[in-house]
Enzyme design. Structure first.
Site, PDB file in Angstrom:
ATOM      1  N   GLY A  38       0.738  -1.354  -0.051  1.00  0.00           N
ATOM      2  CA  GLY A  38       0.007  -0.028   0.051  1.00  0.00           C
ATOM      3  C   GLY A  38       0.788   1.228  -0.119  1.00  0.00           C
ATOM      4  CB  THR A 143      10.816   3.320  -5.455  1.00  0.00           C
ATOM      5  OG1 THR A 143      11.334   4.428  -6.821  1.00  0.00           O
ATOM      6  CG2 THR A 143      11.229   2.049  -6.223  1.00  0.00           C
ATOM      7  N   GLY A 144       7.930   5.800  -5.201  1.00  0.00           N
ATOM      8  CA  GLY A 144       7.373   6.821  -4.243  1.00  0.00           C
ATOM      9  C   GLY A 144       8.454   7.835  -3.921  1.00  0.00           C
ATOM     10  N   GLY A 180       6.472  24.826   6.973  1.00  0.00           N
ATOM     11  CA  GLY A 180       5.702  24.598   5.769  1.00  0.00           C
ATOM     12  C   GLY A 180       4.263  24.592   5.836  1.00  0.00           C
ATOM     13  CB  ILE A 184       2.048  17.671   5.074  1.00  0.00           C
ATOM     14  CG1 ILE A 184       1.884  16.414   3.821  1.00  0.00           C
ATOM     15  CG2 ILE A 184       2.359  16.880   6.435  1.00  0.00           C
ATOM     16  CD1 ILE A 184       3.146  15.603   3.814  1.00  0.00           C
ATOM     17  N   GLY A 185       1.334  20.313   6.203  1.00  0.00           N
ATOM     18  CA  GLY A 185       1.345  20.881   7.315  1.00  0.00           C
ATOM     19  C   GLY A 185      -0.117  21.347   7.937  1.00  0.00           C
ATOM     20  CD  GLU A 203       4.745  28.513   2.800  1.00  0.00           C
ATOM     21  OE1 GLU A 203       4.377  27.414   3.269  1.00  0.00           O
ATOM     22  OE2 GLU A 203       5.791  28.670   1.857  1.00  0.00           O
ATOM     23  CB  VAL A 237      13.072  26.787   9.970  1.00  0.00           C
ATOM     24  CG1 VAL A 237      13.717  26.087  11.108  1.00  0.00           C
ATOM     25  CG2 VAL A 237      11.424  27.175  10.442  1.00  0.00           C
ATOM     26  CG  HIS A 445     -32.991  23.222  -3.394  1.00  0.00           C
ATOM     27  ND1 HIS A 445     -32.163  24.216  -3.011  1.00  0.00           N
ATOM     28  CD2 HIS A 445     -33.995  23.501  -2.221  1.00  0.00           C
ATOM     29  CE1 HIS A 445     -32.489  25.151  -1.760  1.00  0.00           C
ATOM     30  NE2 HIS A 445     -33.922  24.678  -1.544  1.00  0.00           N
TER      31      HIS A 445
HETATM   32  P1  FAD Z   1       4.293   5.354  -2.572  1.00  0.00           P
HETATM   33  O1  FAD Z   1       3.049   5.438  -2.205  1.00  0.00           O
HETATM   34  O2  FAD Z   1       5.412   6.304  -1.938  1.00  0.00           O
HETATM   35  O3  FAD Z   1       4.810   3.829  -2.652  1.00  0.00           O
HETATM   36  C1  FAD Z   1       6.243   3.484  -2.864  1.00  0.00           C
HETATM   37  C2  FAD Z   1       6.292   2.063  -2.180  1.00  0.00           C
HETATM   38  O4  FAD Z   1       7.613   1.645  -2.671  1.00  0.00           O
HETATM   39  C3  FAD Z   1       6.565   2.035  -0.753  1.00  0.00           C
HETATM   40  O5  FAD Z   1       5.664   1.284  -0.228  1.00  0.00           O
HETATM   41  C4  FAD Z   1       8.035   1.583  -0.521  1.00  0.00           C
HETATM   42  O6  FAD Z   1       8.245   0.923   0.558  1.00  0.00           O
HETATM   43  C5  FAD Z   1       8.364   0.983  -1.773  1.00  0.00           C
HETATM   44  N1  FAD Z   1       9.838   0.981  -2.332  1.00  0.00           N
HETATM   45  C6  FAD Z   1      10.648   1.944  -2.592  1.00  0.00           C
HETATM   46  N2  FAD Z   1      11.876   1.644  -3.174  1.00  0.00           N
HETATM   47  C7  FAD Z   1      11.636   0.205  -3.058  1.00  0.00           C
HETATM   48  C8  FAD Z   1      12.716  -0.746  -3.524  1.00  0.00           C
HETATM   49  N3  FAD Z   1      13.766  -0.493  -3.869  1.00  0.00           N
HETATM   50  N4  FAD Z   1      12.120  -2.103  -3.333  1.00  0.00           N
HETATM   51  C9  FAD Z   1      11.000  -2.382  -3.061  1.00  0.00           C
HETATM   52  N5  FAD Z   1      10.098  -1.519  -2.610  1.00  0.00           N
HETATM   53  C10 FAD Z   1      10.393  -0.281  -2.580  1.00  0.00           C
HETATM   54  N6  FAD Z   1      -1.951  12.176  -1.918  1.00  0.00           N
HETATM   55  C11 FAD Z   1      -3.605  12.004  -2.255  1.00  0.00           C
HETATM   56  O7  FAD Z   1      -3.789  12.102  -3.554  1.00  0.00           O
HETATM   57  N7  FAD Z   1      -4.421  12.370  -1.257  1.00  0.00           N
HETATM   58  C12 FAD Z   1      -4.110  12.621   0.066  1.00  0.00           C
HETATM   59  O8  FAD Z   1      -5.020  12.695   0.761  1.00  0.00           O
HETATM   60  C13 FAD Z   1      -2.920  12.450   0.323  1.00  0.00           C
HETATM   61  N8  FAD Z   1      -2.234  12.521   1.754  1.00  0.00           N
HETATM   62  C14 FAD Z   1      -1.248  12.465   2.022  1.00  0.00           C
HETATM   63  C15 FAD Z   1      -0.839  12.431   3.473  1.00  0.00           C
HETATM   64  C16 FAD Z   1       0.361  12.374   3.817  1.00  0.00           C
HETATM   65  C17 FAD Z   1       0.800  12.482   5.265  1.00  0.00           C
HETATM   66  C18 FAD Z   1       1.406  12.205   3.028  1.00  0.00           C
HETATM   67  C19 FAD Z   1       2.923  11.998   3.159  1.00  0.00           C
HETATM   68  C20 FAD Z   1       1.230  11.946   1.697  1.00  0.00           C
HETATM   69  C21 FAD Z   1      -0.112  12.089   1.120  1.00  0.00           C
HETATM   70  N9  FAD Z   1      -0.292  12.056  -0.101  1.00  0.00           N
HETATM   71  C22 FAD Z   1      -1.908  12.148  -0.629  1.00  0.00           C
HETATM   72  C23 FAD Z   1       0.336  11.739  -1.251  1.00  0.00           C
HETATM   73  C24 FAD Z   1       0.481  10.240  -1.789  1.00  0.00           C
HETATM   74  O9  FAD Z   1       0.911   9.312  -0.468  1.00  0.00           O
HETATM   75  C25 FAD Z   1       1.645  10.028  -2.814  1.00  0.00           C
HETATM   76  O10 FAD Z   1       1.219  10.776  -3.779  1.00  0.00           O
HETATM   77  C26 FAD Z   1       1.252   8.369  -3.257  1.00  0.00           C
HETATM   78  O11 FAD Z   1       1.413   7.451  -2.028  1.00  0.00           O
HETATM   79  C27 FAD Z   1       2.277   8.206  -4.251  1.00  0.00           C
HETATM   80  O12 FAD Z   1       2.377   6.756  -4.804  1.00  0.00           O
HETATM   81  P2  FAD Z   1       3.413   5.959  -5.297  1.00  0.00           P
HETATM   82  O13 FAD Z   1       2.921   4.592  -5.560  1.00  0.00           O
HETATM   83  O14 FAD Z   1       3.877   6.889  -6.351  1.00  0.00           O
HETATM   84  O15 FAD Z   1       4.582   5.802  -4.032  1.00  0.00           O
HETATM   85  P1  NAD Z   2       3.858  20.897  -0.380  1.00  0.00           P
HETATM   86  O1  NAD Z   2       4.730  21.093  -1.341  1.00  0.00           O
HETATM   87  O2  NAD Z   2       2.558  20.821  -0.135  1.00  0.00           O
HETATM   88  O3  NAD Z   2       4.259  22.232   0.800  1.00  0.00           O
HETATM   89  C1  NAD Z   2       5.355  22.646   1.281  1.00  0.00           C
HETATM   90  C2  NAD Z   2       5.186  23.959   1.718  1.00  0.00           C
HETATM   91  O4  NAD Z   2       6.540  24.308   2.533  1.00  0.00           O
HETATM   92  C3  NAD Z   2       5.401  24.803   0.589  1.00  0.00           C
HETATM   93  O5  NAD Z   2       4.127  25.923   0.784  1.00  0.00           O
HETATM   94  C4  NAD Z   2       6.671  25.544   0.577  1.00  0.00           C
HETATM   95  O6  NAD Z   2       6.673  26.984   0.170  1.00  0.00           O
HETATM   96  C5  NAD Z   2       7.080  25.371   2.206  1.00  0.00           C
HETATM   97  N1  NAD Z   2       8.212  25.403   2.047  1.00  0.00           N
HETATM   98  C6  NAD Z   2       9.461  24.811   1.586  1.00  0.00           C
HETATM   99  N2  NAD Z   2      10.642  25.059   1.998  1.00  0.00           N
HETATM  100  C7  NAD Z   2      10.460  25.695   3.484  1.00  0.00           C
HETATM  101  C8  NAD Z   2      11.398  26.282   4.267  1.00  0.00           C
HETATM  102  N3  NAD Z   2      12.700  25.723   4.140  1.00  0.00           N
HETATM  103  N4  NAD Z   2      10.837  27.049   5.257  1.00  0.00           N
HETATM  104  C9  NAD Z   2       9.417  27.376   5.347  1.00  0.00           C
HETATM  105  N5  NAD Z   2       8.488  26.749   4.243  1.00  0.00           N
HETATM  106  C10 NAD Z   2       9.236  26.120   3.378  1.00  0.00           C
HETATM  107  O7  NAD Z   2       4.438  19.677   0.528  1.00  0.00           O
HETATM  108  P2  NAD Z   2       4.118  18.852   1.867  1.00  0.00           P
HETATM  109  O8  NAD Z   2       3.013  19.477   2.506  1.00  0.00           O
HETATM  110  O9  NAD Z   2       5.316  18.364   2.667  1.00  0.00           O
HETATM  111  O10 NAD Z   2       3.504  17.571   1.009  1.00  0.00           O
HETATM  112  C11 NAD Z   2       4.188  16.672   0.343  1.00  0.00           C
HETATM  113  C12 NAD Z   2       3.513  16.121  -0.887  1.00  0.00           C
HETATM  114  O11 NAD Z   2       2.661  15.154  -0.478  1.00  0.00           O
HETATM  115  C13 NAD Z   2       2.781  17.360  -1.567  1.00  0.00           C
HETATM  116  O12 NAD Z   2       3.302  17.328  -2.879  1.00  0.00           O
HETATM  117  C14 NAD Z   2       1.401  16.849  -1.626  1.00  0.00           C
HETATM  118  O13 NAD Z   2       0.890  16.850  -2.930  1.00  0.00           O
HETATM  119  C15 NAD Z   2       1.421  15.569  -0.954  1.00  0.00           C
HETATM  120  N6  NAD Z   2       0.160  15.399  -0.045  1.00  0.00           N
HETATM  121  C16 NAD Z   2      -0.888  15.340  -0.529  1.00  0.00           C
HETATM  122  C17 NAD Z   2      -2.151  15.402   0.254  1.00  0.00           C
HETATM  123  C18 NAD Z   2      -3.507  15.707  -0.345  1.00  0.00           C
HETATM  124  O14 NAD Z   2      -3.634  15.390  -1.644  1.00  0.00           O
HETATM  125  N7  NAD Z   2      -4.596  15.914   0.409  1.00  0.00           N
HETATM  126  C19 NAD Z   2      -1.825  15.615   1.676  1.00  0.00           C
HETATM  127  C20 NAD Z   2      -0.560  15.306   2.129  1.00  0.00           C
HETATM  128  C21 NAD Z   2       0.312  15.510   1.074  1.00  0.00           C
END
Ligand code: FAD
Ligand code: NAD
Length: 467
Positions: A38, A143-144, A180, A184-185, A203, A237, A445
């Site tokens: 996942g 690999t994300g 940030g 996420i923040g 920020e 920061v 509505h």
């Molecule tokens: P990932 O989900 O990162 O998966 C990569 C996988 O590859 C991992 O399980 C890792 O262990 C594995 N891996 C890496 N290298 C290797 C290797 N060499 N061998 C075997 N396995 C490996 N996105 C949204 O659209 N909506 C949201 O609400 C949202 N909320 C988020 C909240 C948070 C706190 C965070 C951190 C992210 C959020 N995101 C959200 C972003 C979303 O999670 C990512 O965009 C998404 O997971 C990317 O998918 P991916 O398949 O590219 O990689």
């Molecule tokens: P982000 O790119 O959304 O936000 C990072 C923020 O940090 C920006 O506003 C940037 O200007 C600021 N910043 C960067 N460097 C800084 C510094 N040195 N000091 C102060 N501010 C600084 O990144 P994120 O919130 O870490 O999220 C990471 C990724 O995860 C995003 O690309 C987002 O798409 C994904 N994500 C998506 C969701 C969702 O879809 N609901 C939720 C969580 C995360």
């Protein structure tokens, strides 16, 4: 063992790619370094963060909104260990679901760290120190990404944390500094602010969610301030120092020498994520990266090595689960000779604060910069009967349409259920609808979706009915 396709990484990009490959008749393997499938999304991203957002929103409503609805609550308190436990159960149900889907589609799952030995041979390093090799015709790298944490922030996973650790704090901290003001923040900041933590966001840019439409930033900042957030915009920061019980964050005003320090229980670093390609053996096959360390791909999402593709957070574009999923399907269909398509302009973005923020297409700033003639229709949620009934009166729908053709170019929503409402905008834009098309569609509505119709009426001929 020999496979038609091997997928490295089981996040939403990887597991969806594997399923689509299997559906298309390809013998498919998936490699995941963690014992659960996942990826980030299911384990430490989308799903657990939404579970905590929902729980904390229930508490916040019970504390601040129930009374006006005529509901009295006594003895209300937060049981953080239970909240975290429930979050864990939600995650487990989802990851088990992926395990089931792998079995159902006859996809072989290998647990261990994958790395290229050659373009057609992958080594899998297991937790017990042993190694296994598989052969493959094609490979999809999925690999994300991992959080970016500069060395000066002294990331110790205890007091200086990223989203991963912030999802597991089992008490309500008194103060948290968040570096940030991005997605996420603001999402995780909302979780803790609702539970009673004092939140301060530093920020770098002059507004929060700086890549989204300016009106959304303004509206969300207003709402979060009311929730108790403090913002230091245009600040950076320099260092973070942790002690056993807290952190000291040294902040500097951007473009100035002025500095000050903030003290808190935790410092959450949320300044973006980096593509994860550690120990993937890219050098063994000569796979190229771009200037930002992402795997470089062509328009078919193929790397410079024929037969090796890459998708999701590890390549260019928005780091979103649904973007990764679209790319997973795209590559699987490309491999069997189909001609799929992904419209990157129509990948919606959502921030799951309350109210939610959701957007698709171009922002007003982007249209201005590109010199595209446009018109704007805006409708405030507070003018809707549905919003008044639920007391969710914050926010607005903003529709940007081409000035001459009336084609919808961007939709930006702040409001209750914006994450779900944006699907209408995506559908309209996929079919290249005009604002008038939307304005002439019947919207049930009372619903929040009526704000879409009203904003479209506003964009069409400045003839919204209810303002
Ligand atoms: P990932 O989900 O990162 O998966 C990569 C996988 O590859 C991992 O399980 C890792 O262990 C594995 N891996 C890496 N290298 C290797 C290797 N060499 N061998 C075997 N396995 C490996 N996105 C949204 O659209 N909506 C949201 O609400 C949202 N909320 C988020 C909240 C948070 C706190 C965070 C951190 C992210 C959020 N995101 C959200 C972003 C979303 O999670 C990512 O965009 C998404 O997971 C990317 O998918 P991916 O398949 O590219 O990689
Ligand atoms: P982000 O790119 O959304 O936000 C990072 C923020 O940090 C920006 O506003 C940037 O200007 C600021 N910043 C960067 N460097 C800084 C510094 N040195 N000091 C102060 N501010 C600084 O990144 P994120 O919130 O870490 O999220 C990471 C990724 O995860 C995003 O690309 C987002 O798409 C994904 N994500 C998506 C969701 C969702 O879809 N609901 C939720 C969580 C995360």
């Amino acid at each position: 063992m020999k496979y038609d396709v091997t997928v490295i990484g089981s996040g939403p990009g990887g597991y969806v790619a594997a399923i689509r490959c299997a559906q298309l008749g390809l013998k498919t393997a998936i490699i995941e370094r963690y014992p659960v499938l996942g990826g980030t999304c299911l384990n430490v991203g989308c799903i657990p963060s939404k579970a905590l957002l929902d729980s904390s929103e229930h508490y916040h409503n019970a504390k601040h909104k129930f009374e006006v609805h005529g509901i009295g609550v006594t003895g209300l308190k937060v049981n953080m260990p239970q909240m975290i436990k429930r979050k864990g159960e939600v995650v487990e149900a989802n990851t088990k679901g992926i395990e089931f889907l792998m079995k159902k589609n006859k996809i072989d799952v290998f647990t261990g760290h994958g790395s290229f030995l050659t373009a057609n041979k992958i080594s899998i390093a297991k937790a017990d120190g042993t190694k296994e090799e598989i052969e493959t015709d094609k490979t999809i790298i999925a690999t994300g990404s991992k959080p970016i944490v500069p060395e000066a922030f002294n990331y110790d996973k205890k007091r200086v944390i990223t989203s991963t650790e912030a999802l597991n704090i089992d008490f309500v901290p008194k103060r948290m500094v968040i570096i940030g003001g991005g997605v996420i923040g603001l999402e995780l900041g909302s979780v803790y602010a609702r539970l009673g933590t004092e939140i301060e966001v530093v920020e770098y840019m002059d507004r929060i969610i700086p890549t989204m439409d300016g009106d959304c930033s303004k509206e969300l900042q207003r709402v979060l301030k009311a929730l108790g957030f403090k913002f230091h915009l245009g600040h950076k920061v320099n260092t973070v120092k942790a002690s056993k019980t807290g952190v000291t964050v040294e902040v500097q005003k951007r473009d100035s020498e002025e500095t000050f320090s903030l003290k808190a229980d935790y410092c959450l670093v949320a300044i973006g994520r980096r593509p994860y390609t550690d120990n993937l053996g890219l050098e063994n096959v000569g796979i190229q990266k771009d200037e930002r360390g992402r795997i470089a791909v062509d328009k078919h999402l193929q790397t410079n090595v024929p037969g090796i593709y890459a998708i999701g957070d590890v390549i260019q574009g928005a780091m979103l689960a649904h973007k990764a999923e679209e790319e997973g399907v795209f590559v699987a269909e490309t491999i069997v000779g189909q001609q799929p398509h992904v419209d990157y302009n129509l990948i919606p973005g959502v921030v799951y604060t309350w109210p939610e923020v959701a957007a698709v297409g171009q922002t007003e700033e982007q249209l201005k910069a590109a010199g595209v003639p446009y018109k704007v229709g805006k409708f405030p949620m507070k003018a809707l009967g549905r919003s008044r009934a639920s007391t969710d009166t914050e926010g607005m729908v903003k529709i940007l349409a081409h000035k001459e053709t009336d084609e919808i170019l961007g939709v930006h929503i702040v409001g209750a259920r914006a994450a779900d409402l944006i699907a209408e905008a995506v559908a309209l834009m996929e079919f290249r609808a005009s604002a008038e098309d939307c304005a002439r569609m019947s919207h049930a509505h009372p619903t929040y979706a009526e704000a879409m119709k009203e904003a479209a009426l506003g964009a069409t001929a400045n003839r919204a009915i209810h303002i």
